[in-house]
Structures are given as structure tokens and as C-alpha cells.
Scaffold this motif. Structure first.
Motif, PDB file in Angstrom:
ATOM      1  N   TYR A   1       0.845  -1.207   0.000  1.00 42.59           N
ATOM      2  CA  TYR A   1       0.000   0.000   0.000  1.00 42.59           C
ATOM      3  C   TYR A   1       0.876   1.251   0.000  1.00 42.59           C
ATOM      4  CZ  TYR A   1      -3.596   3.366   1.324  1.00 42.59           C
ATOM      5  OH  TYR A   1      -4.447   4.447   1.340  1.00 42.59           O
ATOM      6  N   VAL A   2       1.898   1.261   0.840  1.00 38.17           N
ATOM      7  CA  VAL A   2       2.779   2.428   0.931  1.00 38.17           C
ATOM      8  C   VAL A   2       3.443   2.700  -0.416  1.00 38.17           C
ATOM      9  CG1 VAL A   2       4.932   3.270   1.953  1.00 38.17           C
ATOM     10  CG2 VAL A   2       3.173   2.251   3.406  1.00 38.17           C
ATOM     11  N   ARG A   3       3.904   1.646  -1.081  1.00 35.47           N
ATOM     12  CA  ARG A   3       4.570   1.832  -2.368  1.00 35.47           C
ATOM     13  C   ARG A   3       3.609   2.360  -3.435  1.00 35.47           C
ATOM     14  NH1 ARG A   3       8.371  -3.667  -2.199  1.00 35.47           N
ATOM     15  NH2 ARG A   3      10.261  -2.612  -1.448  1.00 35.47           N
ATOM     16  N   GLU A   4       2.355   1.965  -3.350  1.00 32.45           N
ATOM     17  CA  GLU A   4       1.379   2.418  -4.345  1.00 32.45           C
ATOM     18  C   GLU A   4       0.896   3.834  -4.079  1.00 32.45           C
ATOM     19  OE1 GLU A   4      -3.038   1.218  -6.157  1.00 32.45           O
ATOM     20  OE2 GLU A   4      -2.005  -0.140  -4.755  1.00 32.45           O
ATOM     21  N   HIS A   5       0.688   4.169  -2.805  1.00 28.62           N
ATOM     22  CA  HIS A   5       0.044   5.442  -2.465  1.00 28.62           C
ATOM     23  C   HIS A   5       0.998   6.483  -1.886  1.00 28.62           C
ATOM     24  CE1 HIS A   5      -4.018   3.779  -3.088  1.00 28.62           C
ATOM     25  NE2 HIS A   5      -3.540   2.670  -2.538  1.00 28.62           N
ATOM     26  N   GLY A   6       2.158   6.055  -1.418  1.00 27.18           N
ATOM     27  CA  GLY A   6       3.087   7.006  -0.815  1.00 27.18           C
ATOM     28  C   GLY A   6       2.644   7.521   0.532  1.00 27.18           C
ATOM     29  N   SER A   7       1.752   6.789   1.191  1.00 23.51           N
ATOM     30  CA  SER A   7       1.234   7.203   2.496  1.00 23.51           C
ATOM     31  C   SER A   7       0.840   5.961   3.276  1.00 23.51           C
ATOM     32  CB  SER A   7       0.019   8.126   2.323  1.00 23.51           C
ATOM     33  OG  SER A   7      -1.024   7.446   1.640  1.00 23.51           O
ATOM     34  N   TRP A   8       0.456   6.162   4.532  1.00 22.14           N
ATOM     35  CA  TRP A   8       0.061   5.037   5.373  1.00 22.14           C
ATOM     36  C   TRP A   8      -1.403   4.700   5.172  1.00 22.14           C
ATOM     37  CZ3 TRP A   8       3.937   2.404   6.889  1.00 22.14           C
ATOM     38  CH2 TRP A   8       5.159   3.038   7.139  1.00 22.14           C
ATOM     39  N   PRO A   9      -1.747   3.404   5.145  1.00 18.95           N
ATOM     40  CA  PRO A   9      -3.143   3.015   4.903  1.00 18.95           C
ATOM     41  C   PRO A   9      -4.025   3.316   6.107  1.00 18.95           C
ATOM     42  CG  PRO A   9      -1.815   1.085   5.414  1.00 18.95           C
ATOM     43  CD  PRO A   9      -0.854   2.235   5.284  1.00 18.95           C
ATOM     44  N   PRO A  10      -5.316   3.529   5.865  1.00 14.17           N
ATOM     45  CA  PRO A  10      -6.247   3.716   6.991  1.00 14.17           C
ATOM     46  C   PRO A  10      -6.203   2.510   7.920  1.00 14.17           C
ATOM     47  CG  PRO A  10      -7.292   4.238   4.889  1.00 14.17           C
ATOM     48  CD  PRO A  10      -5.982   3.591   4.559  1.00 14.17           C
ATOM     49  N   ARG A  11      -6.431   2.757   9.189  1.00 13.03           N
ATOM     50  CA  ARG A  11      -6.436   1.676  10.161  1.00 13.03           C
ATOM     51  C   ARG A  11      -7.710   0.851  10.032  1.00 13.03           C
ATOM     52  NH1 ARG A  11      -1.905   0.384  11.525  1.00 13.03           N
ATOM     53  NH2 ARG A  11      -2.255  -0.066  13.728  1.00 13.03           N
ATOM     54  N   LEU A  12      -7.631  -0.414  10.406  1.00  9.49           N
ATOM     55  CA  LEU A  12      -8.792  -1.290  10.423  1.00  9.49           C
ATOM     56  C   LEU A  12      -9.656  -0.973  11.641  1.00  9.49           C
ATOM     57  CD1 LEU A  12      -7.009  -4.628   9.448  1.00  9.49           C
ATOM     58  CD2 LEU A  12      -8.293  -3.073   7.955  1.00  9.49           C
ATOM     59  N   PRO A  13     -10.919  -1.423  11.649  1.00  6.46           N
ATOM     60  CA  PRO A  13     -11.807  -1.095  12.778  1.00  6.46           C
ATOM     61  C   PRO A  13     -11.260  -1.495  14.143  1.00  6.46           C
ATOM     62  CG  PRO A  13     -13.075  -1.958  10.946  1.00  6.46           C
ATOM     63  CD  PRO A  13     -11.632  -2.127  10.567  1.00  6.46           C
ATOM     64  N   ASP A  14     -10.467  -2.572  14.201  1.00  6.09           N
ATOM     65  CA  ASP A  14      -9.922  -3.009  15.485  1.00  6.09           C
ATOM     66  C   ASP A  14      -8.523  -2.449  15.737  1.00  6.09           C
ATOM     67  OD1 ASP A  14      -8.645  -4.458  13.520  1.00  6.09           O
ATOM     68  OD2 ASP A  14      -8.643  -6.354  14.633  1.00  6.09           O
ATOM     69  N   GLN A  15      -8.146  -1.410  14.980  1.00  6.28           N
ATOM     70  CA  GLN A  15      -6.833  -0.778  15.130  1.00  6.28           C
ATOM     71  C   GLN A  15      -7.020   0.724  15.373  1.00  6.28           C
ATOM     72  OE1 GLN A  15      -5.142  -1.878  11.318  1.00  6.28           O
ATOM     73  NE2 GLN A  15      -4.130  -3.674  12.187  1.00  6.28           N
ATOM     74  N   PRO A  16      -7.347   1.119  16.592  1.00 11.22           N
ATOM     75  CA  PRO A  16      -7.659   2.532  16.855  1.00 11.22           C
ATOM     76  C   PRO A  16      -6.449   3.455  16.889  1.00 11.22           C
ATOM     77  CG  PRO A  16      -7.732   1.276  18.889  1.00 11.22           C
ATOM     78  CD  PRO A  16      -7.531   0.273  17.786  1.00 11.22           C
ATOM     79  N   ILE A  17      -5.237   2.880  16.922  1.00  8.76           N
ATOM     80  CA  ILE A  17      -4.033   3.690  17.069  1.00  8.76           C
ATOM     81  C   ILE A  17      -3.009   3.305  16.003  1.00  8.76           C
ATOM     82  CG2 ILE A  17      -2.136   4.345  18.610  1.00  8.76           C
ATOM     83  CD1 ILE A  17      -4.784   5.298  19.637  1.00  8.76           C
ATOM     84  N   PHE A  18      -2.333   4.316  15.443  1.00 13.84           N
ATOM     85  CA  PHE A  18      -1.195   4.129  14.540  1.00 13.84           C
ATOM     86  C   PHE A  18       0.066   4.365  15.364  1.00 13.84           C
ATOM     87  CE2 PHE A  18       1.888   6.192  11.598  1.00 13.84           C
ATOM     88  CZ  PHE A  18       2.059   5.147  10.693  1.00 13.84           C
ATOM     89  N   TYR A  19       1.011   3.409  15.297  1.00 13.21           N
ATOM     90  CA  TYR A  19       2.181   3.442  16.171  1.00 13.21           C
ATOM     91  C   TYR A  19       3.482   3.593  15.382  1.00 13.21           C
ATOM     92  CZ  TYR A  19      -0.990   1.193  19.575  1.00 13.21           C
ATOM     93  OH  TYR A  19      -2.026   0.884  20.407  1.00 13.21           O
ATOM     94  N   PRO A  20       3.920   4.785  15.041  1.00 10.42           N
ATOM     95  CA  PRO A  20       5.296   4.928  14.563  1.00 10.42           C
ATOM     96  C   PRO A  20       6.244   4.879  15.758  1.00 10.42           C
ATOM     97  CG  PRO A  20       4.231   7.066  14.621  1.00 10.42           C
ATOM     98  CD  PRO A  20       3.193   6.061  15.043  1.00 10.42           C
TER      99      PRO A  20
END
Length: 262
Positions: free
Chosen positions: A164-183
């Protein structure tokens, strides 16, 4: 104590009462309590956007309603804060780390000495209060902030997320059970996750590196998830699109572990 708040509902009701009784109250981004044994400042405890009941209890004792400031409190003031927060300890389903830090501090406090309560409205503080500056420094610790106004972040990913990152150049939306993005804040931690989690789950683990505008990232305090180098940011899923808009340059792959495409 005249009452015990032995359920989470009662604790929340107490929070509502305290906040309603403090005119102009705005919850701080961070607050803490420290002292100066031997003349050198040390934290007893600080909280980053958490524990609003302890925050408003301490603020009420200080006469603080909002903004960034520090206050010198007497031992009697600390006793008042402890007594005001103590009924919450009856709720066994919640932790009470502020009480558990304030009581030992009070016991260790030499006669005639006091403590320092500190509040930070946000993490962009540039004023002259050294205690507020120390609190903000704790909140922003462990970061690689660059001279060009960006901060370097790292993220371990599997093949699907990388595609996804290679195609869009950004981070994909989180799934419903993933409320937090963790860099994460350092390469060593990212590599450990890639090896120990991504490889067993998907056969290959990649480590990515990217830069985000520092001014934007300062809304998110550093979170320590374990040891001294286990540092990450917690970005709510609904704010990930905004973070994507503040990425500077490309998301690049800097390491690969296991089998799979390079």
C-alpha cells in the motif's frame, strides 16, 4: 473520608464534579509533581494527557484553571491533594499511580520543605518556566528532530502494508480493530518488531523510515512501551490522514528480515 468511589461510574462522577467546580478549567496536555532534594529537581510522577481526575484535584489545590504554569506547594497542600484523591482508590478496577507516587513523596519530604506542581497546556511551550520546560522535555524525549523542521520516524511493516505504501506514498487507513497508529522513534526498536512480529506473522518484516513536520508531531507525547529505547507515538486512527499530509519526502525501506520481495 466521607465517601468511597468504589466503581468506575462513581470515579467519573467525581471527575465531573471537580471539573464543574473549577471555573475555566481546561485539561492539561501534561501535568506532574516533583521536588528538589538537595536542590536538584526530580519528578515524583508526571502524566501525559492521562489521569484527568488527578490533574483536576492537583489543579484545585494550586488554584490553576488552564495554561502552562508551575506552583510551589506546602506539605499541607500535598496532604489536601492526597486526601481529595484518596476515595478513588476504592475502585479496584482502576489503577491509581498518582496516589501511589504522591504518598511516598509526602513520607520522604523533609520538615519545612514543599513540592512543585507543574502543568503544560500543550507541548509547544516556549516560555521561561523551567519546570514547565522540564515537563515538555519529558514529553518530547527520545526524538530525532532535524534542523530542517522535520522529525524522523520508523515503522516496521509486513508485505501487505508495504505494498500500500509503495502504491500510495502514504500510510493506509487503520482497520476497525486498530484505533491507534504506532510509529516508533528509533531504528533498533523498529528492527526488533520487524524480526520478532512481522517475520513470524507474514514471512517478511520491513523497516521503513520517514520524516514528518516537527511542529505537527509535537501534539503527540513520547510513549515508553517498555525499556529505555522502546519509544513510540500514539496517533489516533482518525488523525492518520492528517499525519499523512505532513509527511515530508518519501517513506523509504531501510531494512528487510526474513523471506520475501526486496
Amino acid at each position: 473520608m466521607s465517601e468511597l468511589w468504589d466503581t468506575e461510574g462513581k470515579v467519573l462522577a467525581a471527575l465531573d464534579r471537580f471539573e464543574a467546580a473549577l471555573p475555566g478549567w481546561v485539561r492539561p496536555a501534561a501535568f506532574g509533581l516533583g521536588w528538589e532534594p538537595g536542590g536538584e529537581f526530580a519528578w515524583a510522577r508526571h502524566d501525559l494527557g492521562e489521569r484527568p481526575l488527578a490533574a483536576v484535584v492537583l489543579a484545585r489545590v494550586c488554584g490553576h484553571a488552564g495554561g502552562s504554569a508551575s506552583y510551589r506547594l506546602t506539605a499541607s497542600d500535598l496532604d489536601e491533594a492526597i486526601a481529595s484523591l484518596a476515595p478513588a482508590e476504592a475502585c479496584a478496577s482502576l489503577d491509581h499511580p498518582d496516589l501511589w507516587a504522591w504518598r511516598p513523596l509526602r513520607a520522604a519530604l523533609p520538615e519545612g520543605e514543599g513540592v512543585i506542581a507543574v502543568f503544560a497546556a500543550d507541548f509547544a511551550y516556549a516560555g521561561g518556566d523551567r519546570y514547565v520546560s522540564a515537563l515538555v522535555a519529558e514529553a518530547m524525549g527520545g526524538r530525532e528532530e532535524n534542523a530542517d523542521g522535520t522529525t524522523t520516524l520508523w515503522r516496521p511493516v509486513g508485505p501487505a502494508e508495504l505494498a500500500y505504501v509503495r502504491e500510495h506514498g502514504s500510510w493506509p487507513p487503520r482497520l476497525p480493530d486498530q484505533p491507534i497508529f504506532y510509529p516508533v522513534l528509533n531504528r533498533a526498536y523498529a528492527e526488533r518488531i520487524a524480526r520478532e512480529w512481522n517475520v513470524p506473522h507474514s514471512g517478511t518484516g520491513y523497516v521503513t523510515r520517514f520524516r514528518v513536520e516537527t511542529r505537527f508531531l509535537r501534539r503527540y507525547p513520547t510513549r515508553r512501551a517498555g525499556g529505555e529505547d522502546v519509544l513510540e507515538l500514539w496517533v489516533p486512527a482518525e488523525e492518520l490522514g492528517e499525519l499523512n499530509g505532513h509527511i515530508v519526502g518519501e517513506i523509504e525501506v531501510v531494512a528487510r528480515f526474513g523471506e520475501g520481495d526486496k
